[in-house]
Design a protein around this motif. Sequence first.
Motif, PDB file in Angstrom:
ATOM      1  N   THR A   1       0.833  -1.210   0.000  1.00 33.39           N
ATOM      2  CA  THR A   1       0.000   0.000   0.000  1.00 33.39           C
ATOM      3  C   THR A   1       0.862   1.253   0.000  1.00 33.39           C
ATOM      4  O   THR A   1       0.528   2.242  -0.661  1.00 33.39           O
ATOM      5  N   SER A   2       1.990   1.219   0.711  1.00 36.18           N
ATOM      6  CA  SER A   2       2.880   2.380   0.742  1.00 36.18           C
ATOM      7  C   SER A   2       3.540   2.605  -0.611  1.00 36.18           C
ATOM      8  O   SER A   2       3.721   3.745  -1.043  1.00 36.18           O
ATOM      9  N   ILE A   3       3.914   1.526  -1.295  1.00 33.30           N
ATOM     10  CA  ILE A   3       4.530   1.644  -2.618  1.00 33.30           C
ATOM     11  C   ILE A   3       3.559   2.296  -3.600  1.00 33.30           C
ATOM     12  O   ILE A   3       3.907   3.244  -4.311  1.00 33.30           O
TER      13      ILE A   3
ATOM     14  N   ASP B   1       5.410   3.832 -12.620  1.00 36.15           N
ATOM     15  CA  ASP B   1       4.625   2.603 -12.757  1.00 36.15           C
ATOM     16  C   ASP B   1       5.545   1.394 -12.941  1.00 36.15           C
ATOM     17  O   ASP B   1       5.294   0.315 -12.386  1.00 36.15           O
ATOM     18  N   THR B   2       6.604   1.594 -13.717  1.00 37.16           N
ATOM     19  CA  THR B   2       7.595   0.524 -13.873  1.00 37.16           C
ATOM     20  C   THR B   2       8.241   0.203 -12.536  1.00 37.16           C
ATOM     21  O   THR B   2       8.459  -0.969 -12.192  1.00 37.16           O
ATOM     22  N   GLY B   3       8.520   1.252 -11.767  1.00 36.16           N
ATOM     23  CA  GLY B   3       9.124   1.058 -10.449  1.00 36.16           C
ATOM     24  C   GLY B   3       8.245   0.263  -9.508  1.00 36.16           C
ATOM     25  O   GLY B   3       8.735  -0.562  -8.729  1.00 36.16           O
ATOM     26  N   VAL B   4       6.946   0.494  -9.565  1.00 36.16           N
ATOM     27  CA  VAL B   4       6.013  -0.268  -8.722  1.00 36.16           C
ATOM     28  C   VAL B   4       6.167  -1.763  -8.983  1.00 36.16           C
ATOM     29  O   VAL B   4       6.128  -2.583  -8.065  1.00 36.16           O
TER      30      VAL B   4
ATOM     31  N   TYR C   1      20.280   5.656  -5.576  1.00 36.96           N
ATOM     32  CA  TYR C   1      19.649   6.077  -4.313  1.00 36.96           C
ATOM     33  C   TYR C   1      20.596   6.963  -3.509  1.00 36.96           C
ATOM     34  O   TYR C   1      20.192   7.995  -2.964  1.00 36.96           O
ATOM     35  N   PHE C   2      21.853   6.580  -3.446  1.00 34.08           N
ATOM     36  CA  PHE C   2      22.827   7.390  -2.718  1.00 34.08           C
ATOM     37  C   PHE C   2      22.940   8.789  -3.311  1.00 34.08           C
ATOM     38  O   PHE C   2      22.912   9.789  -2.590  1.00 34.08           O
ATOM     39  N   LEU C   3      23.084   8.868  -4.619  1.00 35.54           N
ATOM     40  CA  LEU C   3      23.266  10.177  -5.250  1.00 35.54           C
ATOM     41  C   LEU C   3      22.085  11.100  -4.990  1.00 35.54           C
ATOM     42  O   LEU C   3      22.270  12.286  -4.691  1.00 35.54           O
ATOM     43  N   ILE C   4      20.888  10.576  -5.101  1.00 41.69           N
ATOM     44  CA  ILE C   4      19.697  11.411  -4.918  1.00 41.69           C
ATOM     45  C   ILE C   4      19.465  11.742  -3.453  1.00 41.69           C
ATOM     46  O   ILE C   4      19.146  12.890  -3.111  1.00 41.69           O
ATOM     47  N   ALA C   5      19.640  10.786  -2.570  1.00 43.44           N
ATOM     48  CA  ALA C   5      19.232  10.964  -1.175  1.00 43.44           C
ATOM     49  C   ALA C   5      20.288  11.598  -0.285  1.00 43.44           C
ATOM     50  O   ALA C   5      19.945  12.158   0.758  1.00 43.44           O
ATOM     51  N   SER C   6      21.564  11.551  -0.692  1.00 44.94           N
ATOM     52  CA  SER C   6      22.607  11.844   0.298  1.00 44.94           C
ATOM     53  C   SER C   6      23.643  12.876  -0.112  1.00 44.94           C
ATOM     54  O   SER C   6      24.426  13.306   0.737  1.00 44.94           O
ATOM     55  N   THR C   7      23.720  13.266  -1.360  1.00 40.46           N
ATOM     56  CA  THR C   7      24.717  14.259  -1.749  1.00 40.46           C
ATOM     57  C   THR C   7      24.163  15.669  -1.575  1.00 40.46           C
ATOM     58  O   THR C   7      22.957  15.889  -1.634  1.00 40.46           O
ATOM     59  N   ALA C   8      25.064  16.606  -1.365  1.00 42.39           N
ATOM     60  CA  ALA C   8      24.656  18.010  -1.289  1.00 42.39           C
ATOM     61  C   ALA C   8      24.049  18.430  -2.629  1.00 42.39           C
ATOM     62  O   ALA C   8      24.406  17.894  -3.682  1.00 42.39           O
ATOM     63  N   GLU C   9      23.152  19.400  -2.594  1.00 39.24           N
ATOM     64  CA  GLU C   9      22.432  19.777  -3.805  1.00 39.24           C
ATOM     65  C   GLU C   9      23.374  20.197  -4.924  1.00 39.24           C
ATOM     66  O   GLU C   9      23.195  19.805  -6.082  1.00 39.24           O
TER      67      GLU C   9
ATOM     68  N   GLY D   1      13.459   3.619 -12.756  1.00 37.84           N
ATOM     69  CA  GLY D   1      12.100   3.732 -12.236  1.00 37.84           C
ATOM     70  C   GLY D   1      11.979   3.193 -10.829  1.00 37.84           C
ATOM     71  O   GLY D   1      11.324   3.801  -9.955  1.00 37.84           O
ATOM     72  N   ALA D   2      12.613   2.050 -10.563  1.00 38.78           N
ATOM     73  CA  ALA D   2      12.568   1.452  -9.237  1.00 38.78           C
ATOM     74  C   ALA D   2      13.213   2.367  -8.206  1.00 38.78           C
ATOM     75  O   ALA D   2      12.692   2.550  -7.090  1.00 38.78           O
ATOM     76  N   GLU D   3      14.349   2.976  -8.565  1.00 39.23           N
ATOM     77  CA  GLU D   3      15.016   3.836  -7.589  1.00 39.23           C
ATOM     78  C   GLU D   3      14.345   5.197  -7.460  1.00 39.23           C
ATOM     79  O   GLU D   3      14.378   5.808  -6.392  1.00 39.23           O
ATOM     80  N   ALA D   4      13.710   5.678  -8.511  1.00 34.84           N
ATOM     81  CA  ALA D   4      12.924   6.907  -8.386  1.00 34.84           C
ATOM     82  C   ALA D   4      11.805   6.696  -7.363  1.00 34.84           C
ATOM     83  O   ALA D   4      11.548   7.549  -6.512  1.00 34.84           O
ATOM     84  N   LEU D   5      11.150   5.551  -7.451  1.00 34.08           N
ATOM     85  CA  LEU D   5      10.088   5.246  -6.495  1.00 34.08           C
ATOM     86  C   LEU D   5      10.647   5.053  -5.096  1.00 34.08           C
ATOM     87  O   LEU D   5      10.054   5.505  -4.110  1.00 34.08           O
ATOM     88  N   HIS D   6      11.796   4.382  -4.997  1.00 32.75           N
ATOM     89  CA  HIS D   6      12.451   4.209  -3.699  1.00 32.75           C
ATOM     90  C   HIS D   6      12.741   5.561  -3.061  1.00 32.75           C
ATOM     91  O   HIS D   6      12.516   5.778  -1.863  1.00 32.75           O
ATOM     92  N   CYS D   7      13.214   6.500  -3.867  1.00 30.83           N
ATOM     93  CA  CYS D   7      13.489   7.843  -3.358  1.00 30.83           C
ATOM     94  C   CYS D   7      12.205   8.548  -2.934  1.00 30.83           C
ATOM     95  O   CYS D   7      12.182   9.276  -1.937  1.00 30.83           O
ATOM     96  N   CYS D   8      11.129   8.352  -3.696  1.00 27.52           N
ATOM     97  CA  CYS D   8       9.840   8.940  -3.299  1.00 27.52           C
ATOM     98  C   CYS D   8       9.419   8.442  -1.930  1.00 27.52           C
ATOM     99  O   CYS D   8       8.822   9.178  -1.134  1.00 27.52           O
ATOM    100  N   LEU D   9       9.725   7.189  -1.644  1.00 27.66           N
ATOM    101  CA  LEU D   9       9.371   6.602  -0.353  1.00 27.66           C
ATOM    102  C   LEU D   9      10.241   7.116   0.783  1.00 27.66           C
ATOM    103  O   LEU D   9       9.743   7.411   1.873  1.00 27.66           O
TER     104      LEU D   9
END
Length: 433
Positions: free
Chosen positions: A229-231, A260-263, A319-327, A373-381
């Motif tokens: 449900t969260s995904i 959708d592919t990420g789901v 995931y690392f690049l999007i979630a953890s690096t400075a802007e 797509g999978a990691e874009a969704l992971h980042c959204c979460l």
Amino acid sequence: MGVERVQTHQESEQDNDEWIAAKEIVRNSAERLRKVIKSLFERDYGENVMVDDFEAKMLTPPGSNYGSVLLAVKVTVRRNKFATPKVVNVVAKMLPSEFFQDVFNSAVTFPKEVAAYEEILPAYQMLQLENGIPKSKVFNHFPRFFGARIPDDLKTKAADDDAVILLENLVAAGYKCGNRWKGLDRAQSEMTVRTLATFHGLGIALRKKKPEVFAKFVKKAVTFSHPWTSIVRAAKNCKNMVMENERLNPFYARIANALDTGVNTINTPPTNQFGTICHTDFSINNMLFRNDSEGNVEAVKFIDFQTYSHLSPVRDLLYFLIASTAENVLICHFDHLVNMYHDRLVRTLEELNCDVGNFGRSHFLAECKEWVGAEALHCCLMVKIILLPEAEAAIEGNGPEIQSVDYFDNLDFEAYRQRLTIMFQSFLERDWI
């Protein structure tokens, strides 16, 4: 032996309900640890080891770590009754509340983490030694593992209060976490992607050279699944955000298709040459850095291997690049870091005498596009959890107080929107979505 002193993370905090509960958790956890601490040191110190005393305190504020209870423990230990006592700083990782044991499936993830320290890292190091890598150069970017207790009934019983993993206290050794609101600077990011590439390359090489050993690790690497449900809700909420965003709205169809592919692929293992063991929660919260005397970063250690899985290595990287690096690092040095990672991955495979003919740049960039797509969704979460503003936390510097998985669905603030906007723009510019 007795507990000399048990304290919370901050002695001066007022006794609000959260801190009162946290103090009780520390007391109970420390008392349970006292019963098994000697046996945990026997792995490195021998069966005659003696633990004279220890002092325990919370390693992190209440609420900032959900998958476990973390105690910073100062232990006075001797190899035998005639030896000189030595003070050792360790972290005791113990099971969380019953609610989070269910969320994190602790009966599976707790033994998994022990296997990471006790089996996977030694197998990687042995592979390097067998291929001529000097002992001083072998991969050593995990905290030192002292021992663990995994009761027989842990797999059949949701909770076992005495389950524990004993690790080196990296903070006491001079390591520090990065600032999750600012993100990692270029030097920290470069060191991280190089080290991550080596970690992934070791897994690929093990799969190629010792497939039976790798297969055993894959069986242990049960994929950690976010609630379905969260995904689905995360994808829907992110699409709504894109629809309302002037910069992203023209590309809505492409982004929606990627999500959708990420789901459908977020928990899918790879079937090609890139398959390896991935951390899967490879963010700024799960790495620590040490600087030299001039303030330059000189070492990094990775922690928290509860949810490692058999996936494509680009999953951890993106995931690392999007979630953890400075802007500014994410915007200005994205390609540089991706290429640096790939160069080190190939070099690691070459050092281990593996054929790298199908690991070229074009193959690698195609791999990024396949899993974006999978990691874009992971980042959204998950990016929302990393960037939660300090002002919204119950205690300064604390993480969100999550009482149910529904928390992941609706958390809306500007830093989160800005980071996802940069993410989608980065992927669009490279024609990955």
